[in-house]
Write a protein that holds these residues in place. Structure first.
Motif, PDB file in Angstrom:
ATOM      1  N   LYS A   1       0.825  -1.204   0.000  1.00 59.24           N
ATOM      2  CA  LYS A   1       0.000   0.000   0.000  1.00 59.24           C
ATOM      3  C   LYS A   1       0.864   1.262   0.000  1.00 59.24           C
ATOM      4  O   LYS A   1       1.809   1.390   0.787  1.00 59.24           O
ATOM      5  CB  LYS A   1      -0.931   0.014   1.216  1.00 59.24           C
ATOM      6  CG  LYS A   1      -1.931   1.168   1.204  1.00 59.24           C
ATOM      7  CD  LYS A   1      -2.899   1.074   2.369  1.00 59.24           C
ATOM      8  CE  LYS A   1      -3.907   2.213   2.329  1.00 59.24           C
ATOM      9  NZ  LYS A   1      -4.883   2.133   3.456  1.00 59.24           N
ATOM     10  N   SER A   2       0.567   2.165  -0.928  1.00 65.97           N
ATOM     11  CA  SER A   2       1.228   3.473  -1.068  1.00 65.97           C
ATOM     12  C   SER A   2       2.678   3.379  -1.522  1.00 65.97           C
ATOM     13  O   SER A   2       3.414   4.362  -1.442  1.00 65.97           O
ATOM     14  CB  SER A   2       1.155   4.258   0.253  1.00 65.97           C
ATOM     15  OG  SER A   2      -0.195   4.471   0.636  1.00 65.97           O
ATOM     16  N   LYS A   3       3.105   2.216  -1.998  1.00 64.93           N
ATOM     17  CA  LYS A   3       4.490   2.058  -2.452  1.00 64.93           C
ATOM     18  C   LYS A   3       4.619   2.368  -3.939  1.00 64.93           C
ATOM     19  O   LYS A   3       3.647   2.354  -4.693  1.00 64.93           O
ATOM     20  CB  LYS A   3       4.969   0.627  -2.173  1.00 64.93           C
ATOM     21  CG  LYS A   3       4.925   0.228  -0.699  1.00 64.93           C
ATOM     22  CD  LYS A   3       5.750   1.147   0.165  1.00 64.93           C
ATOM     23  CE  LYS A   3       5.877   0.635   1.601  1.00 64.93           C
ATOM     24  NZ  LYS A   3       4.581   0.634   2.321  1.00 64.93           N
ATOM     25  N   THR A   4       5.868   2.657  -4.369  1.00 65.99           N
ATOM     26  CA  THR A   4       6.180   2.881  -5.783  1.00 65.99           C
ATOM     27  C   THR A   4       6.841   1.628  -6.348  1.00 65.99           C
ATOM     28  O   THR A   4       7.694   1.020  -5.702  1.00 65.99           O
ATOM     29  CB  THR A   4       7.114   4.080  -5.960  1.00 65.99           C
ATOM     30  OG1 THR A   4       8.319   3.857  -5.217  1.00 65.99           O
ATOM     31  CG2 THR A   4       6.445   5.350  -5.469  1.00 65.99           C
ATOM     32  N   VAL A   5       6.463   1.253  -7.573  1.00 69.05           N
ATOM     33  CA  VAL A   5       6.877  -0.017  -8.160  1.00 69.05           C
ATOM     34  C   VAL A   5       7.475   0.198  -9.539  1.00 69.05           C
ATOM     35  O   VAL A   5       6.950   0.993 -10.340  1.00 69.05           O
ATOM     36  CB  VAL A   5       5.663  -0.978  -8.278  1.00 69.05           C
ATOM     37  CG1 VAL A   5       6.056  -2.270  -8.998  1.00 69.05           C
ATOM     38  CG2 VAL A   5       5.090  -1.289  -6.896  1.00 69.05           C
ATOM     39  N   VAL A   6       8.569  -0.517  -9.819  1.00 65.97           N
ATOM     40  CA  VAL A   6       9.084  -0.676 -11.178  1.00 65.97           C
ATOM     41  C   VAL A   6       8.816  -2.113 -11.582  1.00 65.97           C
ATOM     42  O   VAL A   6       9.191  -3.052 -10.866  1.00 65.97           O
ATOM     43  CB  VAL A   6      10.594  -0.363 -11.265  1.00 65.97           C
ATOM     44  CG1 VAL A   6      11.176  -0.895 -12.572  1.00 65.97           C
ATOM     45  CG2 VAL A   6      10.832   1.135 -11.165  1.00 65.97           C
TER      46      VAL A   6
END
Length: 282
Positions: free
Chosen positions: A122-127
């Motif tokens: 939750k609320s994380k940034t992903v590549v």
């Protein structure tokens, strides 16, 4: 299924048929829970997919899995899709419901379950590397789990943009495309980096993402959807950089647990299944 059959049949439509630990994993679960079921692995070419689906239906199979390269192509041969599979437009699990074959997707749910053992998405940034069936499943489920943004890294702009548009239009996350035409550097501040391509999958066990390893920072979660081998070059490189690693076994086992629940209603022991896979791959 007719009552004179000794076992319920489920299976996997894969290409190639060799080196598939899923069979051992599923059969181990059936034995452990005293289920009179069998899981068969079938090599199915692209051109024979329609006949294979209708054959499974005609023989009364309770369902089956589809692996690469059939996760998207199988949809046109089914009677309907579950909710998440409808969003993803990718299927890995087919369930017989009455006289209909319904496509579901357990890949993404299995991945998110494994991810939550090391980080709350939750609320994380992903590549995310890749834009195929596995990438669709993983990204949609992560979006539904509340990730803030997903950067899709893919060599083909059209396919990558298709996934980005799907995420932006049908999920609450924010997605953007990076065309993968040179060595990629993971942006500073990325929380989670994921390989959802087939790079590193057996027999290409030395395959490496075209990735600047120095951009993997300590504490970043690095996950690889490849389960064979579990310790891919990406996992080894990430650990050497001080990252938190997540191999593909958790996703494989969890999606299998969910698939068996779809087919049989039984909640099977994930630990038994993981042990069976580890024994095969060792």
């Amino acid at each position: 299924m007719a009552k004179n059959f000794l076992s319920q049949l489920v299976g996997s439509f894969a290409m190639p048929a060799a080196e598939n630990p899923t069979v051992t994993m599923m059969e181990a679960a059936f034995r452990h829970h005293d289920m009179d079921w069998r899981y068969l692995n079938c090599e199915v070419s692209r051109g024979d997919l329609c006949d294979a689906v209708w054959g499974a239906k005609a023989m009364g199979w309770a369902g089956f899995n589809c692996s690469v390269p059939h996760k998207v192509a199988v949809i046109e041969h089914l009677d309907g899709l579950g909710q998440s599979a409808e969003i993803m437009q990718a299927v890995n699990t087919i369930v017989r419901r009455g006289d209909k074959l319904i496509g579901e997707n357990t890949d993404g749910k299995g991945f998110v379950q494994a991810m939550r053992t090391v980080i709350d998405p939750k609320s994380k940034t992903v590549v995310l590397f890749g834009a195929g069936g596995a990438a669709r499943a993983v990204s949609v489920e992560l979006a539904l789990a509340g990730v803030r943004s997903i950067r899709v890294v893919n060599r083909t702009a059209e396919r990558g943009q298709g996934l980005v548009d799907l995420l932006n239009e049908k999920t609450p996350t924010s997605a953007e495309l990076h065309v993968w035409d040179k060595t990629f550097q993971v942006p500073l501040g990325t929380d989670i980096t994921i390989n959802a391509t087939t790079i590193g999958l057996y027999p290409d066990v030395d395959g490496r993402l075209d990735l600047d390893i120095s951009s993997l920072t300590p504490g970043m979660v690095v996950a690889d959807g490849i389960h064979n081998p579990p310790r891919t070059p990406l996992i080894k490189d990430a650990e050497a950089r001080g990252c938190v690693s997540l191999d593909g076994l958790g996703m494989l086992v969890n999606q299998g647990v969910i698939a068996i629940k779809h087919w049989s209603g039984v909640d099977v022991d994930a630990a038994v299944m993981r042990k069976a896979v580890e024994d095969v791959l060792s």
